[in-house]
Design a protein around this motif. Sequence first.
Motif, PDB file in Angstrom:
ATOM      1  N   UNK A  94     -66.845 -49.057 -27.852  1.00 32.12           N
ATOM      2  CA  UNK A  94     -65.595 -49.829 -27.821  1.00 32.12           C
ATOM      3  C   UNK A  94     -64.430 -49.014 -27.248  1.00 32.12           C
ATOM      4  N   UNK A  95     -64.461 -47.699 -27.479  1.00 33.34           N
ATOM      5  CA  UNK A  95     -63.405 -46.825 -26.963  1.00 33.34           C
ATOM      6  C   UNK A  95     -63.523 -46.608 -25.455  1.00 33.34           C
ATOM      7  N   UNK A  96     -64.723 -46.793 -24.926  1.00 33.70           N
ATOM      8  CA  UNK A  96     -64.989 -46.470 -23.517  1.00 33.70           C
ATOM      9  C   UNK A  96     -65.556 -47.662 -22.739  1.00 33.70           C
ATOM     10  N   UNK A  97     -64.789 -48.747 -22.635  1.00 33.04           N
ATOM     11  CA  UNK A  97     -65.324 -49.923 -21.920  1.00 33.04           C
ATOM     12  C   UNK A  97     -65.601 -49.600 -20.448  1.00 33.04           C
ATOM     13  N   UNK A  98     -66.763 -50.011 -19.978  1.00 27.73           N
ATOM     14  CA  UNK A  98     -67.112 -49.808 -18.565  1.00 27.73           C
ATOM     15  C   UNK A  98     -67.617 -48.409 -18.234  1.00 27.73           C
ATOM     16  N   UNK A  99     -67.580 -47.516 -19.215  1.00 27.28           N
ATOM     17  CA  UNK A  99     -67.962 -46.116 -18.949  1.00 27.28           C
ATOM     18  C   UNK A  99     -69.432 -46.011 -18.531  1.00 27.28           C
ATOM     19  N   UNK A 100     -70.304 -46.706 -19.266  1.00 31.88           N
ATOM     20  CA  UNK A 100     -71.744 -46.625 -18.967  1.00 31.88           C
ATOM     21  C   UNK A 100     -72.035 -47.037 -17.522  1.00 31.88           C
ATOM     22  N   UNK A 101     -71.485 -48.175 -17.112  1.00 38.75           N
ATOM     23  CA  UNK A 101     -71.706 -48.668 -15.738  1.00 38.75           C
ATOM     24  C   UNK A 101     -71.146 -47.684 -14.711  1.00 38.75           C
ATOM     25  N   UNK A 102     -70.003 -47.069 -15.038  1.00 40.61           N
ATOM     26  CA  UNK A 102     -69.382 -46.132 -14.090  1.00 40.61           C
ATOM     27  C   UNK A 102     -70.267 -44.903 -13.867  1.00 40.61           C
ATOM     28  N   UNK A 103     -71.005 -44.491 -14.896  1.00 42.60           N
ATOM     29  CA  UNK A 103     -71.925 -43.353 -14.756  1.00 42.60           C
ATOM     30  C   UNK A 103     -73.001 -43.651 -13.704  1.00 42.60           C
ATOM     31  N   UNK A 104     -73.399 -44.917 -13.639  1.00 40.26           N
ATOM     32  CA  UNK A 104     -74.487 -45.304 -12.723  1.00 40.26           C
ATOM     33  C   UNK A 104     -74.014 -45.457 -11.283  1.00 40.26           C
ATOM     34  N   UNK A 105     -72.734 -45.763 -11.097  1.00 39.36           N
ATOM     35  CA  UNK A 105     -72.286 -46.037  -9.718  1.00 39.36           C
ATOM     36  C   UNK A 105     -71.484 -44.900  -9.082  1.00 39.36           C
ATOM     37  N   UNK A 106     -70.967 -43.974  -9.897  1.00 38.81           N
ATOM     38  CA  UNK A 106     -70.084 -42.953  -9.308  1.00 38.81           C
ATOM     39  C   UNK A 106     -70.773 -41.610  -9.088  1.00 38.81           C
ATOM     40  N   UNK A 107     -72.021 -41.482  -9.496  1.00 41.78           N
ATOM     41  CA  UNK A 107     -72.718 -40.198  -9.350  1.00 41.78           C
ATOM     42  C   UNK A 107     -73.948 -40.348  -8.467  1.00 41.78           C
ATOM     43  N   UNK A 108     -74.379 -39.226  -7.919  1.00 42.48           N
ATOM     44  CA  UNK A 108     -75.626 -39.240  -7.155  1.00 42.48           C
ATOM     45  C   UNK A 108     -76.239 -37.838  -7.141  1.00 42.48           C
ATOM     46  N   UNK A 109     -77.298 -37.657  -7.916  1.00 41.89           N
ATOM     47  CA  UNK A 109     -77.977 -36.362  -7.998  1.00 41.89           C
ATOM     48  C   UNK A 109     -79.466 -36.618  -7.756  1.00 41.89           C
ATOM     49  N   UNK A 110     -79.898 -36.351  -6.530  1.00 44.22           N
ATOM     50  CA  UNK A 110     -81.275 -36.704  -6.145  1.00 44.22           C
ATOM     51  C   UNK A 110     -82.321 -35.947  -6.969  1.00 44.22           C
ATOM     52  N   UNK A 111     -81.973 -34.720  -7.393  1.00 43.65           N
ATOM     53  CA  UNK A 111     -82.925 -33.932  -8.191  1.00 43.65           C
ATOM     54  C   UNK A 111     -83.130 -34.578  -9.567  1.00 43.65           C
ATOM     55  N   UNK A 112     -82.015 -34.998 -10.194  1.00 47.69           N
ATOM     56  CA  UNK A 112     -82.083 -35.662 -11.502  1.00 47.69           C
ATOM     57  C   UNK A 112     -82.869 -36.968 -11.384  1.00 47.69           C
ATOM     58  N   UNK A 113     -82.569 -37.743 -10.344  1.00 48.87           N
ATOM     59  CA  UNK A 113     -83.270 -39.017 -10.089  1.00 48.87           C
ATOM     60  C   UNK A 113     -84.769 -38.781 -10.005  1.00 48.87           C
ATOM     61  N   UNK A 114     -85.166 -37.770  -9.249  1.00 51.87           N
ATOM     62  CA  UNK A 114     -86.591 -37.485  -9.036  1.00 51.87           C
ATOM     63  C   UNK A 114     -87.281 -37.045 -10.328  1.00 51.87           C
ATOM     64  N   UNK A 115     -86.595 -36.189 -11.093  1.00 56.37           N
ATOM     65  CA  UNK A 115     -87.160 -35.696 -12.364  1.00 56.37           C
ATOM     66  C   UNK A 115     -87.428 -36.861 -13.317  1.00 56.37           C
ATOM     67  N   UNK A 116     -86.451 -37.772 -13.418  1.00 56.99           N
ATOM     68  CA  UNK A 116     -86.604 -38.926 -14.325  1.00 56.99           C
ATOM     69  C   UNK A 116     -87.702 -39.857 -13.814  1.00 56.99           C
ATOM     70  N   UNK A 117     -87.700 -40.138 -12.514  1.00 60.21           N
ATOM     71  CA  UNK A 117     -88.728 -41.029 -11.931  1.00 60.21           C
ATOM     72  C   UNK A 117     -90.142 -40.523 -12.231  1.00 60.21           C
ATOM     73  N   UNK A 118     -90.324 -39.215 -12.154  1.00 63.58           N
ATOM     74  CA  UNK A 118     -91.644 -38.618 -12.394  1.00 63.58           C
ATOM     75  C   UNK A 118     -92.166 -38.970 -13.782  1.00 63.58           C
TER      76      UNK A 118
END
Length: 342
Positions: A94-118
């Motif tokens: 409730x204190x952080x409206x929209x924060x979760x969605x902003x994490x998904x659209x404002x960042x890009x770390x290909x290494x993190x993406x790949x590690x999670x996908x694996x």
Amino acid sequence: QLEVNHLKHFSFWLRIDPYGFERSEDFDFESYEELMSEYLIICTRRSIKWSRLLKDTGKVQRTVKLKRYVRKGIPNEHRAFIWMTASGAQEQLEKNPGYYQSMLVTHNDSKLVETIRTDLNRTFPDNVLFRKSSDPCLQKSLFNVLLAYGYHNPSVGYCQGMNFIAGYLLIITKDEEKSFWLMDALIGRILPDYYSPAMLGLKTDQEVLGELVKLKIPRVWQVMVKHNVMWTLVVSRWFICLYIDILPVETVMRIWDCLFYEGSKILFRVALTLIHHNQALIEQAKSLPDVCQAFKDLTQGPFVEDCHPFMQKIFTEPGSLSMATLTKLRATCRGRLAEGES
């Protein structure tokens, strides 16, 4: 042909538990039905009491009564709500409206993406909700929650074990944002430093368990010393996976009810109960592999499957366990680990 298909469909769903997990080929339906016939009566009774409690108050206030209710199990329909409010996750959301969605659209770390996908396909391959053929498929939500959390807490990023935790949270909340804030409550506040690169919190708590066993179940401690068994060898998965894939699903859910309400000491209560109850089994060990096998065996069978009496036992069998005791032991063990590393 239609009848045959119906029967196949019916037998398939018989093999699926209420949380989407496939039951093993040798699943004992007879014992399960006997167990569930009693447990469902308890669940129904608890459900009525919870509905009354929440209808009267509409919100959750920490009281002796609520603590007692949580220990006796939160009905599935109220679980997400109680976990969210008891852990402080709802307040953060409730204190952080929209924060979760902003994490998904404002960042890009290909290494993190790949590690999670694996790790995605390795997460609950025995659960129908995470299969690509499922609609909705929780795999995409799992990816989003883990990615957002990795961006939110870069000092942790992603490590194995977090996928199972996020998976369980999604099964219960069916909501990405709620699962994200519950992850934040668990990893950021309830279990600090469990998942950081050095895993100091995790290592500390494994040593703390050793100290508690030395105090409360000395004969088991002697077995561990005799066979030179390090605690991390037999209990690291208990702590890092919060008993997921260690204990039956319903038992894990009941443990988590208390974990979100009472904090990390619940993990110790469960561990001490498992060890204390199976003391004789551990004492029979003649070697290090025997000890490891005993610790594997003690997480199976009727004692852990019948979750209601098991949860009553965790509050009686280990005896008193105050936060003050844990804090003191943690300081001692953390200091010892720091000395060892220097």
